[in-house]
Design a protein around this motif. Structure first.
Motif, PDB file in Angstrom:
ATOM      1  N   ARG A   9       0.845  -1.185   0.000  1.00 41.80           N
ATOM      2  CA  ARG A   9       0.000   0.000   0.000  1.00 41.80           C
ATOM      3  C   ARG A   9       0.883   1.238   0.000  1.00 41.80           C
ATOM      4  NH1 ARG A   9      -3.068   2.876   4.260  1.00 41.80           N
ATOM      5  NH2 ARG A   9      -5.042   3.641   3.388  1.00 41.80           N
ATOM      6  N   VAL A  10       0.629   2.174  -0.902  1.00 46.28           N
ATOM      7  CA  VAL A  10       1.448   3.383  -1.010  1.00 46.28           C
ATOM      8  C   VAL A  10       0.547   4.611  -1.037  1.00 46.28           C
ATOM      9  CG1 VAL A  10       3.238   2.148  -2.279  1.00 46.28           C
ATOM     10  CG2 VAL A  10       1.469   3.388  -3.544  1.00 46.28           C
ATOM     11  N   LEU A  11       1.131   5.730  -0.648  1.00 41.41           N
ATOM     12  CA  LEU A  11       0.457   7.020  -0.790  1.00 41.41           C
ATOM     13  C   LEU A  11       0.888   7.614  -2.119  1.00 41.41           C
ATOM     14  CD1 LEU A  11      -1.190   9.454   0.261  1.00 41.41           C
ATOM     15  CD2 LEU A  11       0.954  10.296   1.296  1.00 41.41           C
ATOM     16  N   ARG A  12      -0.059   7.823  -3.019  1.00 43.85           N
ATOM     17  CA  ARG A  12       0.240   8.406  -4.324  1.00 43.85           C
ATOM     18  C   ARG A  12      -0.125   9.882  -4.311  1.00 43.85           C
ATOM     19  NH1 ARG A  12      -2.443   7.062 -10.153  1.00 43.85           N
ATOM     20  NH2 ARG A  12      -4.155   8.163  -9.135  1.00 43.85           N
ATOM     21  N   ILE A  13       0.838  10.711  -4.713  1.00 44.41           N
ATOM     22  CA  ILE A  13       0.638  12.160  -4.726  1.00 44.41           C
ATOM     23  C   ILE A  13       0.696  12.643  -6.168  1.00 44.41           C
ATOM     24  CG2 ILE A  13       1.530  14.397  -3.956  1.00 44.41           C
ATOM     25  CD1 ILE A  13       2.760  12.945  -1.567  1.00 44.41           C
ATOM     26  N   THR A  18      -4.263  13.438  -3.585  1.00 46.87           N
ATOM     27  CA  THR A  18      -3.557  12.282  -3.048  1.00 46.87           C
ATOM     28  C   THR A  18      -4.544  11.163  -2.760  1.00 46.87           C
ATOM     29  OG1 THR A  18      -3.761  13.015  -0.753  1.00 46.87           O
ATOM     30  CG2 THR A  18      -1.826  13.774  -1.979  1.00 46.87           C
ATOM     31  N   ASP A  19      -4.042   9.946  -2.804  1.00 46.40           N
ATOM     32  CA  ASP A  19      -4.860   8.809  -2.422  1.00 46.40           C
ATOM     33  C   ASP A  19      -3.954   7.627  -2.088  1.00 46.40           C
ATOM     34  OD1 ASP A  19      -3.968   8.344  -5.018  1.00 46.40           O
ATOM     35  OD2 ASP A  19      -5.756   7.219  -5.573  1.00 46.40           O
ATOM     36  N   TYR A  20      -4.500   6.661  -1.351  1.00 49.31           N
ATOM     37  CA  TYR A  20      -3.801   5.425  -1.047  1.00 49.31           C
ATOM     38  C   TYR A  20      -4.244   4.356  -2.033  1.00 49.31           C
ATOM     39  CZ  TYR A  20      -1.985   7.162   3.397  1.00 49.31           C
ATOM     40  OH  TYR A  20      -1.312   7.867   4.353  1.00 49.31           O
ATOM     41  N   ASP A  23       0.388  -1.005  -4.812  1.00 49.07           N
ATOM     42  CA  ASP A  23       1.409  -0.908  -5.846  1.00 49.07           C
ATOM     43  C   ASP A  23       2.110  -2.263  -5.948  1.00 49.07           C
ATOM     44  OD1 ASP A  23       2.943   0.390  -7.799  1.00 49.07           O
ATOM     45  OD2 ASP A  23       4.548   0.761  -6.360  1.00 49.07           O
ATOM     46  N   THR A  24       2.469  -2.640  -7.173  1.00 51.69           N
ATOM     47  CA  THR A  24       3.166  -3.902  -7.402  1.00 51.69           C
ATOM     48  C   THR A  24       4.668  -3.655  -7.431  1.00 51.69           C
ATOM     49  OG1 THR A  24       1.313  -4.768  -8.702  1.00 51.69           O
ATOM     50  CG2 THR A  24       3.439  -5.872  -8.958  1.00 51.69           C
ATOM     51  N   LEU A  25       5.408  -4.406  -6.616  1.00 50.61           N
ATOM     52  CA  LEU A  25       6.849  -4.261  -6.505  1.00 50.61           C
ATOM     53  C   LEU A  25       7.554  -5.545  -6.930  1.00 50.61           C
ATOM     54  CD1 LEU A  25       7.024  -2.659  -2.935  1.00 50.61           C
ATOM     55  CD2 LEU A  25       6.861  -1.466  -5.125  1.00 50.61           C
ATOM     56  N   ALA A  26       8.757  -5.400  -7.441  1.00 50.03           N
ATOM     57  CA  ALA A  26       9.589  -6.571  -7.706  1.00 50.03           C
ATOM     58  C   ALA A  26      10.046  -7.151  -6.380  1.00 50.03           C
ATOM     59  CB  ALA A  26      10.800  -6.174  -8.550  1.00 50.03           C
ATOM     60  N   ALA A  27       9.875  -8.443  -6.214  1.00 56.04           N
ATOM     61  CA  ALA A  27      10.274  -9.097  -4.970  1.00 56.04           C
ATOM     62  C   ALA A  27      11.793  -9.200  -4.895  1.00 56.04           C
ATOM     63  CB  ALA A  27       9.655 -10.487  -4.884  1.00 56.04           C
TER      64      ALA A  27
END
Length: 288
Positions: A9-13, A18-20, A23-27
């Protein structure tokens, strides 16, 4: 099995607010490589193609040269919070008569995903004797073919599309056909996975091929290419001085800053086919 992507979960600005959101991350997880049950090294990697990574690492270190030298490879049981297997320990059993890694290769530190084998004590320690020479490889490639490789590599990056955070290494034949692609948070891991796939399928040495990498060309990547019998290495970014020195010493063709129709050929210029006469300085240097 471990996943090659995770969700956070990320805060996107943005300019409009803004909103939460997820997000998909490389492991990125540690993987311990063992040989005959004995720990050898730990690398931070993106899970996936772990057996290729393990045997490819041993090719780069001069331990393995063919699939026949591997008697077995398996995941070792690793404790997790639920008592399952973490799939983060790989053990390779060498065939009878194959010399195990020299004791000097055993490392009590880990190989980071960003910088490779940082703990090697000196330049001499990484000048591993190759089983094959690349200097006499007759490969010839056209600049137009090289120019097309970065886009082909990018188009084939499945995990990058969802994360934007992975390096890639691709093996191309002389006609520019992609034969193998691997992704990882570490560019050296991606190359080891490509080499390991070739060993396990009985295709070493990789004569007449071009290795394309998504980042810069380090000394270690040149070494890995030479150890696998690959005569040409191309990168979208810059090489290091030691990478150029090793490429010249071994006869490997090294191409950097490969972007569009522009590129720099740092060594092995005879393999890059061009029309017309050489520039004056090069004619003088070559006696042309």
């Amino acid at each position: 099995m471990a996943r090659n992507t995770v969700r956070r979960r990320v805060l996107r600005i943005r300019d409009d607010g803004t909103d939460y959101r997820p997000d998909t991350l490389a492991a990125e997880e540690p993987m311990e490589i063992r040989v005959g049950g004995r720990p050898l090294t730990v690398t931070m990697r993106t899970p996936g193609d772990d057996f290729d990574l393990a045997v490819g690492f041993l090719v780069s270190e001069g331990v393995l040269h063919s699939a026949a030298e591997v008697a077995g490879i398996r995941y070792c049981a690793g404790a997790t919070s639920d008592g399952g297997n973490s799939y983060n320990v790989v053990d390779i059993t060498l065939a009878r008569g194959v010399r195990p890694p020299d004791a000097s290769l055993e490392r009590n530190f880990y190989t980071t995903s960003s910088c490779g084998l940082c703990g090697k004590a000196s330049l001499d320690a990484v000048r591993t004797t190759a089983a094959w020479t690349v200097a006499e490889d007759p490969l010839r490639v056209r600049p137009a073919l090289l120019s097309a490789l970065p886009e082909q590599l990018r188009a084939a990056q499945r995990v990058f599309d969802s994360t934007g955070g992975l390096h890639a290494a691709g093996l191309f034949d002389p006609d520019g056909v992609l034969r193998c692609l691997r992704e990882d948070v570490g560019r050296h891991n991606a190359v080891d996975k490509v080499i390991g796939d070739a060993l396990r399928s009985g295709r070493l040495p990789l004569r007449g091929s071009v290795l394309m990498v998504s980042g810069r060309a380090s000394f270690e990547l040149v070494q890995k290419a030479v150890m696998a019998g690959i005569p040409a290495l191309a990168a979208v970014s810059a090489p290091s001085s030691l990478a150029v020195d090793l490429a010249n010493e071994t006869g490997l063709t090294l191409v950097g800053f490969l972007r569009g129709s522009s590129m720099n050929v740092y060594s092995g210029v005879e393999r890059v086919q061009r029309s017309g006469r050489l520039p004056v300085a090069e004619r003088t240097a070559t006696g042309g």
